[in-house]
Design a protein around this motif. Structure first.
Motif, short mmCIF file in Angstrom:
data_model
loop_
_atom_site.label_atom_id
_atom_site.label_comp_id
_atom_site.label_asym_id
_atom_site.label_seq_id
_atom_site.Cartn_x
_atom_site.Cartn_y
_atom_site.Cartn_z
N VAL A 15 -1.80 63.80 -52.65
CA VAL A 15 -2.48 64.24 -51.60
C VAL A 15 -2.92 65.77 -51.91
N VAL A 16 -1.87 66.82 -52.63
CA VAL A 16 -2.48 68.33 -52.77
C VAL A 16 -3.55 67.62 -54.48
N TYR A 17 -2.90 67.66 -55.28
CA TYR A 17 -4.30 67.48 -55.87
C TYR A 17 -5.78 66.60 -55.25
N ASN A 18 -5.74 65.51 -54.58
CA ASN A 18 -6.74 64.53 -54.53
C ASN A 18 -7.81 66.12 -53.82
N LEU A 19 -6.18 66.98 -52.88
CA LEU A 19 -7.40 68.31 -51.96
C LEU A 19 -7.95 68.82 -53.06
N GLU A 20 -7.08 69.50 -54.03
CA GLU A 20 -7.10 70.46 -54.93
C GLU A 20 -8.71 69.92 -55.32
N ALA A 21 -8.73 68.97 -56.31
CA ALA A 21 -9.92 68.55 -56.20
C ALA A 21 -10.91 68.24 -56.31
N PHE A 22 -11.02 68.06 -54.78
CA PHE A 22 -12.27 68.64 -54.00
C PHE A 22 -12.62 69.72 -53.50
N PHE A 23 -11.57 70.49 -53.30
CA PHE A 23 -11.80 71.79 -53.30
C PHE A 23 -12.56 72.71 -53.95
N ARG A 24 -12.19 71.86 -55.25
CA ARG A 24 -12.43 72.45 -56.80
C ARG A 24 -14.45 71.82 -56.56
N MET A 25 -15.09 70.85 -55.92
CA MET A 25 -16.12 70.05 -56.40
C MET A 25 -17.32 71.45 -55.46
N PHE A 26 -16.51 72.92 -54.50
CA PHE A 26 -17.45 73.99 -53.84
C PHE A 26 -16.63 74.89 -54.32
N ILE A 27 -16.09 74.64 -54.51
CA ILE A 27 -15.83 76.43 -55.35
C ILE A 27 -14.61 76.70 -56.92
N PRO A 28 -15.84 76.46 -57.84
CA PRO A 28 -14.95 75.92 -59.12
C PRO A 28 -14.15 77.09 -59.14
N ALA A 29 -13.44 76.58 -60.58
CA ALA A 29 -12.14 77.14 -60.81
C ALA A 29 -12.57 78.67 -61.14
N ARG A 30 -12.45 79.79 -62.05
CA ARG A 30 -13.13 80.90 -62.29
C ARG A 30 -12.87 80.58 -63.77
N LYS A 31 -13.63 81.48 -64.01
CA LYS A 31 -14.59 81.52 -65.36
C LYS A 31 -13.41 82.98 -66.41
N LYS A 32 -12.40 82.15 -67.68
CA LYS A 32 -11.85 83.17 -67.91
C LYS A 32 -12.25 83.72 -69.17
N SER A 33 -12.49 84.99 -69.49
CA SER A 33 -13.19 85.51 -70.86
C SER A 33 -12.34 85.46 -72.14
N VAL A 34 -13.95 85.38 -72.88
CA VAL A 34 -13.39 84.51 -74.34
C VAL A 34 -13.64 85.81 -74.91
N ALA A 35 -13.84 87.47 -74.30
CA ALA A 35 -14.12 88.40 -75.78
C ALA A 35 -12.92 88.53 -76.41
N GLY A 36 -13.03 88.43 -77.20
CA GLY A 36 -12.54 88.88 -78.15
C GLY A 36 -11.12 88.19 -78.82
N GLU A 37 -11.78 86.44 -78.54
CA GLU A 37 -11.14 85.39 -78.92
C GLU A 37 -11.22 84.80 -79.99
#
Ligand SMILES: NC(=O)c1ccc[n+]([C@@H]2O[C@H](COP(=O)([O-])OP(=O)(O)OC[C@H]3O[C@@H](n4cnc5c(N)ncnc54)[C@H](O)[C@@H]3O)[C@@H](O)[C@H]2O)c1
Length: 306
Positions: A15-37
């Motif tokens: 239930v938690v993971y499905n809700l998380e996936a649903f939520f992520r459809m509207f509010i995607p995860a933050r983009k990480k910085s790749v500076a310096g990689e």
């Protein structure tokens, strides 16, 4: 643990993971910085590899460019210098050759440092029917598109694990998820690439190494020249992708630690249908979608003499 508790936990987390996936459809995860990689790209001398290199450079990463094509690779480095003012490190390396990969990898570690983002992008396609394809080309396809990934992982993954920091990116293909008429060797190599990347990701997960992320990219045809002449019957569902669009989606997926990226989205539908439909119906739908003719007019990369 007892059966009841373990089963209950699975229900709760599903239930938690499905809700998380649903939520992520509207509010995607933050983009990480790749500076310096330190980003190493194989096949950086043209197509998608070049665009990904340019985008990583724009985001402040240090670029290590590998290609068998020295001129193309240098051109990518020149474009990076011109657009972003940064220096990319170029190495001529045939990534299908194990000893060469290990030798050049050691050189990179000495001259640039430990790679933290590895993008296995180099690829080739013969575009020949299986029985018409010379043995040497069948073998080469496997060596470049999948076996090469063994050597680059062996060379760069240990340092990522030691620092619990890094990202493995496999530029596979939708042809690594479903077979295609006329692409037997290519599909075999891309299925292998997907299976390998997926399995190593699970090894990392099982070992508790949560700082090394993985992204497996499965695009439909991209307009880079590699698949010139390839055909799509319903471009609104299965468009031939523009390289800039594919590149943007790939970089976003990496920055959001997305594990799988299929583009266009309709590939997810095909994959789901393939798993649940009766085979005959799957073949009928494949015919309706024009998949038997994708490669009928294939020309591939055009050289000046073509
Ligand atoms: N173009 C498409 O339609 C499409 C679709 C799905 C997946 N892909 C995958 O995307 C990746 C990039 O494809 P592209 O369209 O940019 O093709 P491309 O031909 O423009 O680029 C491939 C690059 O890989 C390099 N390369 C080939 N063999 C090599 C080797 N042995 N060692 C080092 N470098 C080598 C080439 O010199 C070239 O610069 C490939 O893995 C391809 O299979 C492409």
């Amino acid at each position: 643990m007892n059966f009841f508790l373990e089963t209950l936990m699975v229900f709760v987390f599903s239930v938690v993971y499905n809700l998380e996936a649903f939520f992520r459809m509207f509010i995607p995860a933050r983009k990480k910085s790749v500076a310096g990689e330190i980003v190493l790209l194989t096949g950086a001398g043209s197509g998608i590899g070049r665009l990904i290199a340019l985008e990583f450079a724009r985001l402040g990463a240090r670029l290590v460019l590998w290609d068998i094509n020295e001129e193309g690779n240098k051109e990518t480095a020149r474009m990076i210098k011109e657009s972003h003012g940064s220096r990319a490190h170029t190495y001529t390396c045939d990534c299908s050759k194990r000893e060469e990969v290990y030798r050049v990898a050691d050189q990179v570690k000495r001259e640039v440092g430990d790679v933290t983002i590895l993008v296995n992008n180099a690829g080739i396609v013969t575009g020949k029917k299986f029985l018409q394809c010379p043995d040497s080309l069948l073998q080469k396809t496997m060596e470049v598109n999948s076996i090469a990934h063994f050597w680059t992982y062996k060379a760069f993954l240990p340092a990522m694990i030691a620092g619990n920091h890094g990202h493995l990116v496999s530029i596979a293909s939708s042809a690594g998820l479903t077979g295609v008429n006329g692409l037997a060797d290519y599909c075999a190599s891309k299925f292998a690439a997907v299976g390998f990347a997926e399995s190593v990701a699970l090894e990392l997960h099982a070992s508790g190494c949560d700082g090394v992320k993985t992204t497996i990219v499965c695009p439909f045809f991209i307009n880079t020249g590699m698949f010139d002449g390839a055909y799509t019957k319903w471009p609104s569902l299965l468009p031939i992708l523009e390289p800039e669009y594919a590149c943007r989606k790939i970089i976003d997926a990496v920055r959001r630690d997305q594990v799988y990226l299929c583009i266009p989205r309709f590939i997810y539908v095909i994959l789901a249908l393939k798993s649940i439909l009766p085979t005959k119906l799957g073949v009928l739908l494949g015919t309706y979608m024009g998949s038997f003719d994708f490669m009928a007019q294939f020309k591939g990369h055009q050289t000046k003499s073509d």
